[in-house]
Write an enzyme that holds these catalytic residues in place. Sequence first.
Site, PDB file in Angstrom:
ATOM      1  N   ASP A  47       0.831  -1.198   0.000  1.00 42.63           N
ATOM      2  CA  ASP A  47       0.000   0.000   0.000  1.00 42.63           C
ATOM      3  C   ASP A  47       0.871   1.256   0.000  1.00 42.63           C
ATOM      4  OD1 ASP A  47      -2.420   1.369  -0.007  1.00 42.63           O
ATOM      5  OD2 ASP A  47      -2.583   1.412   2.169  1.00 42.63           O
ATOM      6  N   CYS A  77     -17.870   6.502   0.877  1.00 33.84           N
ATOM      7  CA  CYS A  77     -17.372   5.414   1.721  1.00 33.84           C
ATOM      8  C   CYS A  77     -16.926   5.959   3.080  1.00 33.84           C
ATOM      9  CB  CYS A  77     -16.204   4.722   1.016  1.00 33.84           C
ATOM     10  SG  CYS A  77     -15.448   3.402   1.988  1.00 33.84           S
TER      11      CYS A  77
END
Length: 357
Positions: free
Chosen positions: A145, A225
């Site tokens: 990530d 989200c």
Amino acid sequence: MTESKLQNVDYPELAAQIKAWSQELGFDGVRITRATLPAEAGERLQAWLDAGYHGEMDYMARHGLMRVRPAELVPGALTVVSLRMNYWPGEARAAEAVLADPEAAYLSRYALGRDYHKVLRNRLQQLSERVRTAASALGGRVFTDSAPIAEVALATQGGLGWRGKHTLLLTREQGSLFFLGEIVTDLPLPEDIEEPAHCGSCTRCIDVCPTQAIVAPYQLDARRCISYLTIELAGAIPAELRPLIGNRVYGCDDCQLVCPWNRFAVASGEADFAVRHGLDDVSLSTLFAWSEDDFKTRMAGSPIYRIGYERWLRNLAVGLGNAPSTPAVLAALAARREDASALVREHVAWALARHGE
């Protein structure tokens, strides 16, 4: 690596060794795939960006299609080793119980322990060093990530799992409660076979999303989200979405909690992912009373640290605005009515108005 050394490497044997070493290092799954993705991957990414679904995550648009072109990150890349490591903290208070307690603070289960970036990067580097030694050389990089790389697409292509309708990677053996990491290398390792999807007609993840951020199967509008709103968004949370956030103050797990495949989820044995500072069972009011020094001390080494104290208070103010009008909740909000941060003050004012104050 010289041509002679290349010829001397038994790549099928090396691939088998990589899988054995990864298990020794605490990874729960590993697959190998080619360092290229089909054109459709780039087309889907571009359509997602064009729709504006990335919100204020400008880096997504800035890197553009590099995300689906690993060779632009690592020149000469031939293969990608995709790995996963379970994070579910088995000893934590049940996620459903925390969500059902409106005065409790819900933090995504992946964030209850130490920062996974450091844990995974260290293990990936160890694995990379073993490969480097075995192959006499290695042109490549490790990622967790930490760079524009389409990790779910690559993991799917390699058969590590399949992309669920919530856009996360799923496995039949252990669900989706794990972190991903990659080693992108110029070694011509044999590739694993892609696995078919097993979501069928299930839409539980889509139906349960509090803000309806999963706008279609495999399509997430990040702007709605809760993970984006509480982690990535720097400014004010849109007022119309605040009541839908409930007591979720860092991330959201709802789409994973209802997924049938997560009945097979395995609790992590990694000590670094164990609950710290009682964050699995703590009230919104208690956390809202933390000073900035408290935040920095207790969140040091946590993924939560990176959002900073101001966003932390913003998120908690929303949670308190959605909590019952108890004396503890009202007192916590009143104490920050004149907070030094305009962002915090605005969210506190909204929360107090929710309580008729």
